[in-house]
Design an enzyme around this catalytic site. Structure first.
Site, PDB file in Angstrom:
ATOM      1  N   GLY A  12       0.515  -0.715   0.414  1.00 26.15           N
ATOM      2  CA  GLY A  12       0.525  -0.230  -0.070  1.00 26.15           C
ATOM      3  C   GLY A  12       1.028   1.077  -0.190  1.00 26.15           C
ATOM      4  N   GLN A  13       0.035   2.561  -0.039  1.00 24.63           N
ATOM      5  CA  GLN A  13       0.649   4.036   0.262  1.00 24.63           C
ATOM      6  C   GLN A  13       1.755   4.050   1.027  1.00 24.63           C
ATOM      7  OE1 GLN A  13      -1.000   7.805  -1.102  1.00 24.63           O
ATOM      8  NE2 GLN A  13      -2.815   6.650  -0.012  1.00 24.63           N
ATOM      9  N   VAL A  14       1.123   3.489   2.949  1.00 26.83           N
ATOM     10  CA  VAL A  14       2.427   3.640   3.657  1.00 26.83           C
ATOM     11  C   VAL A  14       3.197   2.104   3.918  1.00 26.83           C
ATOM     12  CG1 VAL A  14       2.646   3.732   6.220  1.00 26.83           C
ATOM     13  CG2 VAL A  14       0.443   4.705   4.908  1.00 26.83           C
ATOM     14  N   ALA A  61      -5.458  -2.383   5.320  1.00 26.62           N
ATOM     15  CA  ALA A  61      -6.375  -2.132   5.483  1.00 26.62           C
ATOM     16  C   ALA A  61      -7.377  -1.691   4.530  1.00 26.62           C
ATOM     17  CB  ALA A  61      -6.591  -0.503   6.251  1.00 26.62           C
ATOM     18  N   THR A  63      -9.350   0.042   2.565  1.00 29.72           N
ATOM     19  CA  THR A  63      -9.461   1.483   2.547  1.00 29.72           C
ATOM     20  C   THR A  63     -10.517   2.163   1.551  1.00 29.72           C
ATOM     21  OG1 THR A  63      -7.501   1.129   1.224  1.00 29.72           O
ATOM     22  CG2 THR A  63      -7.057   1.695   3.100  1.00 29.72           C
ATOM     23  N   ASP A 103      -8.418   9.357  10.956  1.00 28.65           N
ATOM     24  CA  ASP A 103      -9.664  10.472  10.961  1.00 28.65           C
ATOM     25  C   ASP A 103     -10.377  10.053  11.119  1.00 28.65           C
ATOM     26  OD1 ASP A 103      -8.897  10.230   8.619  1.00 28.65           O
ATOM     27  OD2 ASP A 103      -9.299  12.447   8.541  1.00 28.65           O
ATOM     28  N   TYR A 126     -16.702   2.084   7.178  1.00 32.63           N
ATOM     29  CA  TYR A 126     -14.725   2.378   7.033  1.00 32.63           C
ATOM     30  C   TYR A 126     -14.594   2.730   8.527  1.00 32.63           C
ATOM     31  CZ  TYR A 126     -10.461   4.052   6.585  1.00 32.63           C
ATOM     32  OH  TYR A 126      -8.984   4.087   6.411  1.00 32.63           O
ATOM     33  N   LYS A 130     -12.749   1.298  11.329  1.00 29.98           N
ATOM     34  CA  LYS A 130     -11.324   1.083  12.383  1.00 29.98           C
ATOM     35  C   LYS A 130     -11.372   1.288  13.335  1.00 29.98           C
ATOM     36  CE  LYS A 130      -8.228   1.772  10.138  1.00 29.98           C
ATOM     37  NZ  LYS A 130      -6.773   0.883   9.586  1.00 29.98           N
ATOM     38  N   TRP A 152      -5.912  11.654   5.406  1.00 29.38           N
ATOM     39  CA  TRP A 152      -5.580  12.678   4.084  1.00 29.38           C
ATOM     40  C   TRP A 152      -3.806  11.944   3.671  1.00 29.38           C
ATOM     41  CZ3 TRP A 152      -8.414  17.786   3.125  1.00 29.38           C
ATOM     42  CH2 TRP A 152      -9.749  17.746   3.594  1.00 29.38           C
TER      43      TRP A 152
HETATM   44  N1  LIG Z   1      -5.575   6.744   2.116  1.00 28.31           N
HETATM   45  C1  LIG Z   1      -6.096   7.386   3.963  1.00 28.31           C
HETATM   46  O1  LIG Z   1      -5.968   8.544   3.244  1.00 28.31           O
HETATM   47  C2  LIG Z   1      -6.025   7.129   4.521  1.00 28.31           C
HETATM   48  C3  LIG Z   1      -6.542   7.961   5.778  1.00 28.31           C
HETATM   49  C4  LIG Z   1      -6.469   7.812   7.547  1.00 28.31           C
HETATM   50  C5  LIG Z   1      -5.728   6.685   7.290  1.00 28.31           C
HETATM   51  N2  LIG Z   1      -5.513   5.148   6.729  1.00 28.31           N
HETATM   52  C6  LIG Z   1      -4.849   4.224   7.370  1.00 28.31           C
HETATM   53  O2  LIG Z   1      -3.671   4.160   7.256  1.00 28.31           O
HETATM   54  C7  LIG Z   1      -3.309   2.970   6.379  1.00 28.31           C
HETATM   55  C8  LIG Z   1      -2.086   2.536   5.819  1.00 28.31           C
HETATM   56  O3  LIG Z   1      -3.253   3.249   4.492  1.00 28.31           O
HETATM   57  P1  LIG Z   1      -2.723   3.253   2.611  1.00 28.31           P
HETATM   58  O4  LIG Z   1      -3.808   5.219   2.275  1.00 28.31           O
HETATM   59  O5  LIG Z   1      -1.349   3.162   2.823  1.00 28.31           O
HETATM   60  O6  LIG Z   1      -3.477   2.444   2.213  1.00 28.31           O
HETATM   61  P2  LIG Z   1      -4.124   1.423   0.557  1.00 28.31           P
HETATM   62  O7  LIG Z   1      -2.259   2.288  -0.433  1.00 28.31           O
HETATM   63  O8  LIG Z   1      -4.741   1.298   0.123  1.00 28.31           O
HETATM   64  O9  LIG Z   1      -3.308  -0.218   1.054  1.00 28.31           O
HETATM   65  C9  LIG Z   1      -4.041  -0.806   1.771  1.00 28.31           C
HETATM   66  C10 LIG Z   1      -2.888  -2.439   1.996  1.00 28.31           C
HETATM   67  O10 LIG Z   1      -3.859  -3.576   2.386  1.00 28.31           O
HETATM   68  C11 LIG Z   1      -3.783  -4.380   1.975  1.00 28.31           C
HETATM   69  N3  LIG Z   1      -5.000  -4.970   1.790  1.00 28.31           N
HETATM   70  C12 LIG Z   1      -6.642  -4.691   1.744  1.00 28.31           C
HETATM   71  N4  LIG Z   1      -6.764  -5.460   2.083  1.00 28.31           N
HETATM   72  C13 LIG Z   1      -6.075  -6.337   2.294  1.00 28.31           C
HETATM   73  C14 LIG Z   1      -6.188  -7.858   2.675  1.00 28.31           C
HETATM   74  N5  LIG Z   1      -7.924  -8.392   2.572  1.00 28.31           N
HETATM   75  N6  LIG Z   1      -5.152  -8.949   3.071  1.00 28.31           N
HETATM   76  C15 LIG Z   1      -4.297  -8.270   2.800  1.00 28.31           C
HETATM   77  N7  LIG Z   1      -3.917  -7.326   2.727  1.00 28.31           N
HETATM   78  C16 LIG Z   1      -4.418  -6.231   2.435  1.00 28.31           C
HETATM   79  C17 LIG Z   1      -3.981  -3.629   0.185  1.00 28.31           C
HETATM   80  O11 LIG Z   1      -3.163  -5.096  -0.241  1.00 28.31           O
HETATM   81  P3  LIG Z   1      -3.936  -4.400  -2.004  1.00 28.31           P
HETATM   82  O12 LIG Z   1      -2.724  -4.376  -3.095  1.00 28.31           O
HETATM   83  O13 LIG Z   1      -3.016  -6.493  -2.525  1.00 28.31           O
HETATM   84  O14 LIG Z   1      -4.715  -4.372  -2.517  1.00 28.31           O
HETATM   85  C18 LIG Z   1      -3.121  -2.446   0.181  1.00 28.31           C
HETATM   86  O15 LIG Z   1      -1.630  -2.968   0.005  1.00 28.31           O
HETATM   87  C19 LIG Z   1      -4.643   1.734   6.905  1.00 28.31           C
HETATM   88  O16 LIG Z   1      -4.931   1.622   8.256  1.00 28.31           O
HETATM   89  C20 LIG Z   1      -5.559   2.951   6.088  1.00 28.31           C
HETATM   90  O17 LIG Z   1      -6.667   2.559   7.303  1.00 28.31           O
HETATM   91  C21 LIG Z   1      -5.341   5.987   5.286  1.00 28.31           C
END
Ligand SMILES: NC(=O)c1ccc[n+]([C@@H]2O[C@H](COP(=O)([O-])OP(=O)(O)OC[C@H]3O[C@@H](n4cnc5c(N)ncnc54)[C@H](OP(=O)(O)O)[C@@H]3O)[C@@H](O)[C@H]2O)c1
Length: 299
Positions: A12-14, A61, A63, A103, A126, A130, A152
């Site tokens: 994922g992004q992070v 997650a 997401t 958030d 969502y 969470k 964000w």
């Molecule tokens: N994005 C935002 O704006 C945001 C804001 C606040 C908090 N967060 C939190 O920050 C954290 C990182 O978010 P991010 O933006 O990096 O998310 P992201 O880019 O959407 O990446 C989520 C990762 O979770 C993996 N995933 C989803 N379902 C899965 C499953 N069943 N088994 C294994 N892996 C799975 C995805 O795998 P695949 O690559 O295989 O799909 C993806 O690599 C999360 O906890 C999110 O809730 C994000």
């Protein structure tokens, strides 16, 4: 001695940023689908039993905020059941668990930044799932954990984010309408990863609990979009867009409701790190430079 760090969700992004940033801090085992699947929690139990990590970081997650409204059971398993299992297994292995949250656990009715102790009240599936994940960790037998709420998130990696969507639309359209009445703090995935990395040598029962971390400063999605286009124009990115029009949330109906104000107070983590996070605009500029020129700027 080098620590064994199990990173759940390395793509994922992070997660991608963590894979790069954590290298000097330990031996990283980054797992993603199909090796582990958060909707099949026994795959987590097996992986943790096999590797016996000292630190577990959950960057995975469900997401997709709007899609979650029609897949609440799947979102619950991934965002709540899986973190509960991670906490149980971390407790068994005496590993430290770092879990990322959002958030969107807040309802956005505040007028000043949310503290870690403020009442939660998610508006969508969502956020609800969470929050259940956070509570599962808080009520588990795992005493060494850190829940990092962020917001964000943007970055070069992962399937999609607001910056990438704006760049795509900016190439295709003359006019883009963007919501101007939701306020938050854009946060670069790389800064989130670097903050986690800085915390790793300091993990102890003294810093267990919930922390907020975002880049400094606030913006509406409209402000964020205007900044993205101003920055990429400087970099010679080809844009069609001529007008960015501020609209209200009511004019842009989505499946999931979103908080109108979800700025997080990051004072607690700043006190531990001894520094405040850099401003989102400065980090956006750097991220876009890296993305468009494919040439990382030196720190
Ligand atoms: N994005 C935002 O704006 C945001 C804001 C606040 C908090 N967060 C939190 O920050 C954290 C990182 O978010 P991010 O933006 O990096 O998310 P992201 O880019 O959407 O990446 C989520 C990762 O979770 C993996 N995933 C989803 N379902 C899965 C499953 N069943 N088994 C294994 N892996 C799975 C995805 O795998 P695949 O690559 O295989 O799909 C993806 O690599 C999360 O906890 C999110 O809730 C994000």
């Amino acid at each position: 001695m080098s620590k064994l760090i199990l990173l759940v969700g390395g793509n994922g992004q992070v997660g991608k940023e963590l894979q790069k940033t954590l290298k000097p801090y330990g031996n990283i085992i980054a797992l993603a689908r199909p090796a582990i699947d958060l909707s099949q929690p026994d795959t987590l139990v097996r992986a943790i039993g096999q590797y016996q990590p000292q630190i577990i970081i959950n960057a995975a997650a469900y997401t997709a905020v709007d899609k979650a409204e029609s897949e609440p059971e799947l979102a619950e398993i991934i965002n709540a059941t899986a973190p509960k299992i991670l906490a149980q297994e971390a407790a068994k292995q005496k590993a430290f668990l770092i879990h990322i949250s959002t958030d969107y656990v807040f309802d956005g009715k505040n007028y000043c930044p949310y503290q870690e102790t403020d009442a939660t009240n998610p508006l969508n599936v969502y956020g609800t799932t969470k929050l259940s994940g956070e509570q599962a960790i808080l009520h588990s037998r795992c005493s060494d954990f850190l829940i990092l709420r962020t917001a964000w998130v943007f970055g070069a990696f992962g399937k999609s984010n607001f910056v990438k969507t704006m760049l795509r639309l900016g190439k295709e359209r003359e006019e883009i309408r963007v919501v101007a009445d939701q306020i938050g703090s854009p946060s670069w995935a790389k800064d989130i990863a670097e903050t986690i990395a800085k915390l790793i040598p300091r993990l102890s029962s003294e810093i267990t609990g919930i922390y907020h971390y975002t880049n400094s400063g606030v913006a509406s999605w409209y402000d964020f979009a205007v900044a993205i286009f101003e920055e990429v124009q400087q970099l010679g990115f080809p844009l069609q867009v001529r007008r960015i029009v501020p609209i209200t949330t009511a004019e842009y109906p989505t499946q999931a409701r979103r908080p109108a104000y979800s700025v997080l107070s990051c004072a607690k983590i700043a006190a531990i790190l001894g520094t405040h996070a850099p401003h989102w605009r400065q980090r956006l500029r750097k991220m876009l430079w890296e993305l468009i020129t494919n040439c990382p700027l030196l720190e």
